[in-house]
Enzyme design. Structure first.
Site, PDB file in Angstrom:
ATOM      1  N   GLU A 248       0.814  -1.217   0.000  1.00 17.40           N
ATOM      2  CA  GLU A 248       0.000   0.000   0.000  1.00 17.40           C
ATOM      3  C   GLU A 248       0.848   1.268   0.000  1.00 17.40           C
ATOM      4  OE1 GLU A 248      -2.495  -3.320   0.852  1.00 17.40           O
ATOM      5  OE2 GLU A 248      -0.632  -2.668   1.829  1.00 17.40           O
TER       6      GLU A 248
ATOM      7  N   HIS B 297     -10.826  -6.174   7.789  1.00 18.00           N
ATOM      8  CA  HIS B 297     -11.696  -6.281   6.620  1.00 18.00           C
ATOM      9  C   HIS B 297     -13.041  -5.593   6.835  1.00 18.00           C
ATOM     10  CE1 HIS B 297      -8.839  -9.582   6.122  1.00 18.00           C
ATOM     11  NE2 HIS B 297      -9.148  -9.602   4.845  1.00 18.00           N
TER      12      HIS B 297
END
Length: 321
Positions: free
Chosen positions: A57, A126
């Site tokens: 990321e 998540h």
């Protein structure tokens, strides 16, 4: 169309309108993204404009910064909300500050798409709601659609912005269908929306919680209570005008969110409304939120995430003052 397809259509239109729009992220090309939001875009626009990246990321955001410096309009996908933190440094110390650091001479038209929130039966990393971390950072714009129509238009507005925009997508609503107008946007990127009018109490929400607030309002109507629901749409900056107008009318405010209450978007709204319309309030501003604990295992998410009953309980407490 479903909300996910609306974002896909908005991305497609932005890429058709401007060949400087490029997309990058993990599995967004050949796979079309974990949630298929970028499905077929690599097929139709090519691998030079829809790039599959390594699982890094920080590298995704750093690459987007470099592309923006060279005149491109990159759109990054963070696969899940909880995966954004390896890129946190690049977002908050570089992306958010480069325009100011260069006294406005350098623009950073970067969009970061963040699927966020619960109700998908997953585990920690998540199903989180990290928006407050970024709303605290000057130099970033934060928006979050709750309907397919807003999703279609707001992703295009974000891409056209010359400032970095974080686009928080309520993943639990990806499959929710709604009418999409292809003619013109209904509102500006940072405008709050009155989703339902009412007279007794105001409930403010964003993203997936907007639908929960509307559900609560429908139940309350059967009990003789009229709730006005305001969809924030923009988390930074926040358009307070509809909120203030509503609170002056109802005298009661409940702020609902999936994120924990501590130092949150809801906290900011509660403080600001108290400053601006204190003498219109007939009760304290109440917050309904996730609990101040790490996101629990999937079997416990229904106990953690706010539902219509918790919103209605807060409205009842407010009206009892």
């Amino acid at each position: 169309m479903p909300l996910a397809k609306a974002i896909n259509a908005g991305l497609r239109r932005a890429m058709e309108d401007d060949d400087k729009v490029v997309q990058l992220g993990e599995d967004i090309g050949t796979l079309g993204g974990v949630f298929r939001v970028t499905e077929h875009l690599k097929r139709d626009f090519g691998a030079n404009r829809v790039l599959d990246t390594p699982l890094a990321e920080s590298g995704i955001i750093g690459t987007a910064i470099g592309l923006a410096m060279r005149g491109y309009r990159p759109v990054c996908e963070i696969q899940f909300d909880g995966f954004i933190f390896p890129g946190f440094d690049q977002i908050t110390t570089q992306l958010a500050k480069l325009t100011n650091r260069n006294e406005g001479r350098l623009q950073m038209p970067v969009v970061i798409r963040v699927p966020y929130g619960g109700h998908i039966g997953a585990v920690e990393h998540h199903q989180e709601s990290p928006e407050a971390y970024f709303a605290h950072t000057a130099g970033l714009r934060l928006i979050s659609p709750s309907t397919p129509n807003d999703a279609y238009w707001m992703i295009q507005q974000a891409i056209k912005s010359n400032d970095p925009v974080m686009f928080f997508e309520p993943k639990s609503k990806y499959w929710q269908k709604g009418e999409v107008s292809l003619g013109a946007p209904a509102a500006g990127m940072h405008a709050s929306r009155v989703a339902r009018t009412g007279t007794d109490a105001t409930v403010v929400a964003h993203g997936a919680m907007t639908a929960v607030a509307l559900q609560a309002a429908a139940v309350a109507e059967n009990e003789g209570i009229s709730i006005e629901v305001i969809d924030l749409r923009s988390l930074s900056p926040i358009d307070y005008a509809p909120i203030v107008e509503s609170v002056r009318k109802t005298g009661h405010l409940v702020v609902a969110q999936e994120a924990p209450s501590n130092a949150s978007i809801g906290s900011e709204i509660a403080a600001t409304v108290q400053e601006r319309v204190f003498f219109s309030l007939e009760a304290p501003v109440l917050r309904v939120s996730g609990f101040n604990v790490p996101f629990p295992p999937a079997k416990l998410e229904a106990s953690y995430l706010p539902d219509a009953d918790r919103i209605l309980e807060a409205v009842d407490r407010s009206l009892e003052y």
